[in-house]
Enzyme design. Structure first.
Site, PDB file in Angstrom:
ATOM      1  N   ASP A  19      -3.024  -3.044  -4.830  1.00 23.36           N
ATOM      2  CA  ASP A  19      -1.935  -3.985  -4.560  1.00 23.36           C
ATOM      3  C   ASP A  19      -1.051  -4.161  -5.787  1.00 23.36           C
ATOM      4  O   ASP A  19       0.186  -4.213  -5.684  1.00 23.36           O
ATOM      5  CB  ASP A  19      -2.497  -5.353  -4.155  1.00 23.36           C
ATOM      6  CG  ASP A  19      -3.004  -5.384  -2.722  1.00 23.36           C
ATOM      7  OD1 ASP A  19      -2.715  -4.452  -1.954  1.00 23.36           O
ATOM      8  OD2 ASP A  19      -3.684  -6.360  -2.366  1.00 23.36           O
TER       9      ASP A  19
ATOM     10  N   HIS B  20      -0.435 -10.887  -5.226  1.00 26.36           N
ATOM     11  CA  HIS B  20       0.976 -10.556  -5.040  1.00 26.36           C
ATOM     12  C   HIS B  20       1.898 -11.556  -5.745  1.00 26.36           C
ATOM     13  O   HIS B  20       2.863 -11.169  -6.416  1.00 26.36           O
ATOM     14  CB  HIS B  20       1.314 -10.522  -3.550  1.00 26.36           C
ATOM     15  CG  HIS B  20       0.483  -9.554  -2.768  1.00 26.36           C
ATOM     16  ND1 HIS B  20       0.462  -8.206  -3.042  1.00 26.36           N
ATOM     17  CD2 HIS B  20      -0.362  -9.745  -1.718  1.00 26.36           C
ATOM     18  CE1 HIS B  20      -0.357  -7.600  -2.183  1.00 26.36           C
ATOM     19  NE2 HIS B  20      -0.860  -8.513  -1.380  1.00 26.36           N
TER      20      HIS B  20
ATOM     21  N   HIS C   2       0.830  -1.209   0.000  1.00 29.72           N
ATOM     22  CA  HIS C   2       0.000   0.000   0.000  1.00 29.72           C
ATOM     23  C   HIS C   2       0.862   1.256   0.000  1.00 29.72           C
ATOM     24  O   HIS C   2       0.562   2.221  -0.710  1.00 29.72           O
ATOM     25  CB  HIS C   2      -0.941   0.002   1.202  1.00 29.72           C
ATOM     26  CG  HIS C   2      -1.814  -1.196   1.292  1.00 29.72           C
ATOM     27  ND1 HIS C   2      -2.473  -1.567   2.438  1.00 29.72           N
ATOM     28  CD2 HIS C   2      -2.130  -2.135   0.363  1.00 29.72           C
ATOM     29  CE1 HIS C   2      -3.155  -2.682   2.216  1.00 29.72           C
ATOM     30  NE2 HIS C   2      -2.955  -3.044   0.970  1.00 29.72           N
TER      31      HIS C   2
ATOM     32  N   HIS D 229      -9.180  -2.665  -4.641  1.00 30.48           N
ATOM     33  CA  HIS D 229      -8.062  -2.921  -3.731  1.00 30.48           C
ATOM     34  C   HIS D 229      -7.022  -3.821  -4.392  1.00 30.48           C
ATOM     35  O   HIS D 229      -5.820  -3.641  -4.187  1.00 30.48           O
ATOM     36  CB  HIS D 229      -8.529  -3.556  -2.424  1.00 30.48           C
ATOM     37  CG  HIS D 229      -7.390  -3.757  -1.474  1.00 30.48           C
ATOM     38  ND1 HIS D 229      -6.857  -2.735  -0.727  1.00 30.48           N
ATOM     39  CD2 HIS D 229      -6.623  -4.845  -1.203  1.00 30.48           C
ATOM     40  CE1 HIS D 229      -5.833  -3.182  -0.032  1.00 30.48           C
ATOM     41  NE2 HIS D 229      -5.667  -4.467  -0.297  1.00 30.48           N
TER      42      HIS D 229
END
Length: 306
Positions: free
Chosen positions: A242, A265, A81, A238
């Protein structure tokens, strides 16, 4: 001075909070640094071997966060973030001092990082920025997950789709141009989880600092947070936040078109590793003011996103 020159802060900016997964109190300070420094994390609770560089090759864990480590095993986790905020604001150089192993989660988004940094001016150097230009399409697949990056003329587009069986999350899609779109809904969007996954996550030693103050929790067809969602696509937004933060572990801004289905990720990190494993896939170029329009710097972020 040219908007497309390297930027840093004019003064240190500090944040206090807890780590989402460690549950430990932490203070983090983003400090100005010289041109061509890049982004560097410094563990000030340690005296030796305490510098960690947020490069994709230093990513050592991608389970529910992005963790970077140095050769001595010193780590900093949940960097995504903050990295997304720095990328979006065009901050090229900073020394980030941190007194524990995890970046504070704050409200679960990049909002507090952005708002506080925007209250101070940025220092613009005489050094031009560098960007990564994607020359060839690169794709990484694992099971039903897929992520790719391909050439783009002048933008960084992120086209993201996620799919959950949960009726509230469901199938969400969004596509943004990082350099020209208003990113308020992206940067405000919080991390999220399913209520039924919390016990397993905590058994694995994670989310010790998680609460309704820093995460959206979905239980069946209900959102447990008192005020509900911040925007109608908060879940996929969101994921895009990321993705932006993880892409910044490339070291520079990117010109390319990213498409991601059911990613996260791990997928973004593997895409970067695959892309930079072959020099034919990319070029690193210096950008002069005359070569790009001002829209390359997102002017929508020159005001608070509160």
């Amino acid at each position: 001075m040219a908007l497309l020159n390297q930027k840093t802060l004019t003064k240190p900016i500090s944040f206090n909070g807890i780590g989402l997964h460690s549950g430990k109190s932490v203070k983090l300070t983003v400090n100005p640094s010289e041109p061509d420094t890049g982004i560097v994390f410094k563990r000030i609770d340690l005296k030796n071997n305490n510098l960690i560089y947020p490069n994709f090759s230093n990513v050592t864990n991608t389970s529910l966060n992005t963790t970077i480590s140095n050769e001595s095993g010193v780590k900093v986790s949940t960097i995504e973030h903050l990295m997304g905020a720095l990328f979006s604001l065009g901050i090229d150089n900073a020394i980030i001092e941190i007194d524990n192993e995890e970046v504070p989660i704050l409200d679960g988004s990049a909002k507090e990082f952005i708002d506080k940094i925007l209250k101070t001016d940025l220092k613009v150097s005489s050094n031009p920025i560098r960007i990564i230009k994607i020359n060839k399409k690169v794709e990484f697949k694992e099971g039903n997950k897929i992520v790719s990056i391909e050439p783009s003329k002048l933008s960084l587009d992120i086209d993201f789709e996620l799919k959950y069986e949960n009726p509230i999350i469901g199938n969400q899609k969004n596509k943004i141009n990082v350099y020209t779109d208003n990113l308020q809904n992206i940067l405000n969007s919080r991390t999220f989880c399913l209520y039924e996954d919390i016990e397993l996550i905590k058994k694995n030693g994670l989310a010790k600092g998680g609460s309704l103050d820093n995460a959206v929790v979905v239980k069946g067809d209900q959102i447990l947070n008192e005020n509900g969602l911040r925007n109608s696509k908060e879940f996929v937004n969101h994921k895009i936040l990321d993705c932006i933060g993880d892409l910044y572990t490339s070291g520079y801004k990117i010109i390319g078109n990213v498409k991601c289905y059911q990613g996260g990720h791990y997928m973004t990190n593997q895409l970067l590793r695959k892309t930079f494993s072959n020099k034919e896939n990319f070029s690193i170029i210096e950008v002069q003011e005359k070569h790009l329009p001002h829209t390359f710097l997102n002017r929508n972020l020159l005001k608070s996103i509160a």
